[in-house]
Design a protein around this motif. Structure first.
Motif, PDB file in Angstrom:
ATOM      1  N   GLY A  79       0.818  -1.209   0.000  1.00 26.63           N
ATOM      2  CA  GLY A  79       0.000   0.000   0.000  1.00 26.63           C
ATOM      3  C   GLY A  79       0.852   1.259   0.000  1.00 26.63           C
ATOM      4  N   ILE A  80       1.793   1.338   0.913  1.00 25.01           N
ATOM      5  CA  ILE A  80       2.662   2.521   0.990  1.00 25.01           C
ATOM      6  C   ILE A  80       3.700   2.504  -0.131  1.00 25.01           C
ATOM      7  N   ASP A  81       4.191   1.323  -0.449  1.00 25.07           N
ATOM      8  CA  ASP A  81       5.214   1.203  -1.490  1.00 25.07           C
ATOM      9  C   ASP A  81       4.703   1.688  -2.852  1.00 25.07           C
ATOM     10  N   SER A  82       3.420   1.520  -3.089  1.00 26.15           N
ATOM     11  CA  SER A  82       2.861   1.899  -4.393  1.00 26.15           C
ATOM     12  C   SER A  82       2.650   3.408  -4.549  1.00 26.15           C
ATOM     13  N   VAL A  83       2.719   4.171  -3.450  1.00 22.49           N
ATOM     14  CA  VAL A  83       2.434   5.599  -3.550  1.00 22.49           C
ATOM     15  C   VAL A  83       3.629   6.509  -3.262  1.00 22.49           C
ATOM     16  N   VAL A  84       4.660   5.994  -2.622  1.00 29.27           N
ATOM     17  CA  VAL A  84       5.839   6.841  -2.366  1.00 29.27           C
ATOM     18  C   VAL A  84       6.679   6.936  -3.637  1.00 29.27           C
ATOM     19  N   PRO A  85       7.488   7.986  -3.756  1.00 32.22           N
ATOM     20  CA  PRO A  85       8.384   8.077  -4.919  1.00 32.22           C
ATOM     21  C   PRO A  85       9.298   6.850  -4.996  1.00 32.22           C
ATOM     22  N   ASP A  86       9.714   6.505  -6.198  1.00 33.59           N
ATOM     23  CA  ASP A  86      10.535   5.309  -6.414  1.00 33.59           C
ATOM     24  C   ASP A  86      11.798   5.285  -5.562  1.00 33.59           C
ATOM     25  N   ASP A  87      12.363   6.452  -5.286  1.00 34.89           N
ATOM     26  CA  ASP A  87      13.615   6.498  -4.526  1.00 34.89           C
ATOM     27  C   ASP A  87      13.409   6.779  -3.035  1.00 34.89           C
ATOM     28  N   PHE A  88      12.173   6.733  -2.563  1.00 38.14           N
ATOM     29  CA  PHE A  88      11.898   7.111  -1.177  1.00 38.14           C
ATOM     30  C   PHE A  88      12.651   6.267  -0.156  1.00 38.14           C
ATOM     31  N   TRP A  89      12.629   4.959  -0.300  1.00 38.40           N
ATOM     32  CA  TRP A  89      13.289   4.095   0.690  1.00 38.40           C
ATOM     33  C   TRP A  89      14.797   4.326   0.682  1.00 38.40           C
ATOM     34  N   GLU A  90      15.371   4.542  -0.504  1.00 41.94           N
ATOM     35  CA  GLU A  90      16.809   4.789  -0.598  1.00 41.94           C
ATOM     36  C   GLU A  90      17.191   6.128   0.032  1.00 41.94           C
ATOM     37  N   THR A  91      16.397   7.163  -0.228  1.00 39.86           N
ATOM     38  CA  THR A  91      16.722   8.471   0.347  1.00 39.86           C
ATOM     39  C   THR A  91      16.527   8.461   1.864  1.00 39.86           C
ATOM     40  N   THR A  92      15.582   7.691   2.333  1.00 39.73           N
ATOM     41  CA  THR A  92      15.388   7.549   3.783  1.00 39.73           C
ATOM     42  C   THR A  92      16.595   6.849   4.396  1.00 39.73           C
ATOM     43  N   GLN A  93      17.107   5.833   3.712  1.00 38.75           N
ATOM     44  CA  GLN A  93      18.299   5.139   4.202  1.00 38.75           C
ATOM     45  C   GLN A  93      19.506   6.080   4.258  1.00 38.75           C
ATOM     46  N   VAL A  94      19.639   6.960   3.285  1.00 40.38           N
ATOM     47  CA  VAL A  94      20.748   7.917   3.273  1.00 40.38           C
ATOM     48  C   VAL A  94      20.666   8.812   4.513  1.00 40.38           C
ATOM     49  N   ALA A  95      19.476   9.294   4.823  1.00 45.37           N
ATOM     50  CA  ALA A  95      19.296  10.148   6.001  1.00 45.37           C
ATOM     51  C   ALA A  95      19.638   9.379   7.282  1.00 45.37           C
ATOM     52  N   MET A  96      19.224   8.130   7.355  1.00 44.08           N
ATOM     53  CA  MET A  96      19.504   7.313   8.532  1.00 44.08           C
ATOM     54  C   MET A  96      21.001   7.031   8.650  1.00 44.08           C
ATOM     55  N   LYS A  97      21.613   6.716   7.524  1.00 41.31           N
ATOM     56  CA  LYS A  97      23.025   6.346   7.521  1.00 41.31           C
ATOM     57  C   LYS A  97      23.919   7.484   8.015  1.00 41.31           C
ATOM     58  N   ALA A  98      23.526   8.720   7.737  1.00 40.42           N
ATOM     59  CA  ALA A  98      24.309   9.866   8.216  1.00 40.42           C
ATOM     60  C   ALA A  98      24.418   9.833   9.747  1.00 40.42           C
ATOM     61  N   HIS A  99      23.343   9.485  10.412  1.00 36.38           N
ATOM     62  CA  HIS A  99      23.364   9.361  11.876  1.00 36.38           C
ATOM     63  C   HIS A  99      24.166   8.136  12.305  1.00 36.38           C
ATOM     64  N   PHE A 100      23.968   7.029  11.606  1.00 39.99           N
ATOM     65  CA  PHE A 100      24.673   5.791  11.957  1.00 39.99           C
ATOM     66  C   PHE A 100      26.188   5.984  11.876  1.00 39.99           C
ATOM     67  N   LEU A 101      26.634   6.653  10.819  1.00 38.25           N
ATOM     68  CA  LEU A 101      28.076   6.858  10.633  1.00 38.25           C
ATOM     69  C   LEU A 101      28.695   7.708  11.740  1.00 38.25           C
ATOM     70  N   SER A 102      27.881   8.556  12.355  1.00 37.86           N
ATOM     71  CA  SER A 102      28.389   9.357  13.475  1.00 37.86           C
ATOM     72  C   SER A 102      28.226   8.624  14.801  1.00 37.86           C
ATOM     73  N   GLY A 103      27.808   7.358  14.730  1.00 43.85           N
ATOM     74  CA  GLY A 103      27.701   6.536  15.928  1.00 43.85           C
ATOM     75  C   GLY A 103      26.398   6.675  16.689  1.00 43.85           C
ATOM     76  N   ASN A 104      25.419   7.331  16.101  1.00 44.33           N
ATOM     77  CA  ASN A 104      24.164   7.531  16.810  1.00 44.33           C
ATOM     78  C   ASN A 104      23.044   6.700  16.178  1.00 44.33           C
ATOM     79  N   LEU A 105      22.965   5.445  16.595  1.00 44.20           N
ATOM     80  CA  LEU A 105      21.960   4.528  16.046  1.00 44.20           C
ATOM     81  C   LEU A 105      20.540   4.984  16.357  1.00 44.20           C
ATOM     82  N   ALA A 106      20.313   5.419  17.595  1.00 44.71           N
ATOM     83  CA  ALA A 106      18.958   5.822  17.973  1.00 44.71           C
ATOM     84  C   ALA A 106      18.472   6.989  17.117  1.00 44.71           C
ATOM     85  N   GLU A 107      19.322   8.001  16.917  1.00 44.09           N
ATOM     86  CA  GLU A 107      18.915   9.143  16.095  1.00 44.09           C
ATOM     87  C   GLU A 107      18.667   8.722  14.643  1.00 44.09           C
TER      88      GLU A 107
END
Length: 147
Positions: A79-107
């Protein structure tokens, strides 16, 4: 020492609850120490195992993290996958990874929850009488491990 402090676990659960206040969608976090193979494949397995494919509008989102292997994935039901932009999950991962790389998993997790929540609210707004179909706490897939 636990992967997340009690305070971080509460912040993550609260972020999920806050995101879900504006949507009928469901967000869950699954964590384990190691992942053999692809994080996406593992997340897909857990998505079904956790019953996330059973939500009424097929709008569940799972954030999966294998912390020792430094792997993660974020996936949504059809349901959600069919309506978000094609690159949404990848761009979300990029935002998350920026925090992970700085050692902040929770953020990183909270950032992923916030972005998923925004899209869920846009496409699946909260409706009167909506119920929380799935718990908001972190699921430790290692069963007895919280590290």
């Amino acid at each position: 020492m636990s992967l997340f402090t009690t305070e971080e676990q509460e912040l993550i659960a609260n972020a999920i609850a806050d995101a879900e206040k504006a949507t009928s969608g469901e967000i869950r976090i699954a964590v384990e120490k190691t992942c053999h193979g692809s994080a996406f494949d593992r997340a897909t397995e857990y998505f079904a195992e956790l019953g996330m494919d059973k939500t009424a509008q097929h709008n569940g989102v799972l954030i999966y993290l294998a912390h020792a292997d430094r792997k993660f994935a974020i996936i949504g039901d059809r349901g959600i996958d069919s309506v978000v932009p094609d690159d949404f999950w990848e761009t979300t991962q990029v935002a998350m990874k920026a925090h992970f790389l700085s050692g902040n998993l929770a953020e990183g997790i909270i950032a992923g929850v916030a972005l998923a929540g925004e899209k869920l609210a846009l496409f699946f707004p909260y409706q009167s009488g909506d119920i929380n179909e799935l718990p908001n706490d972190i699921i430790y897939m290692d069963q007895d491990e919280t590290k």
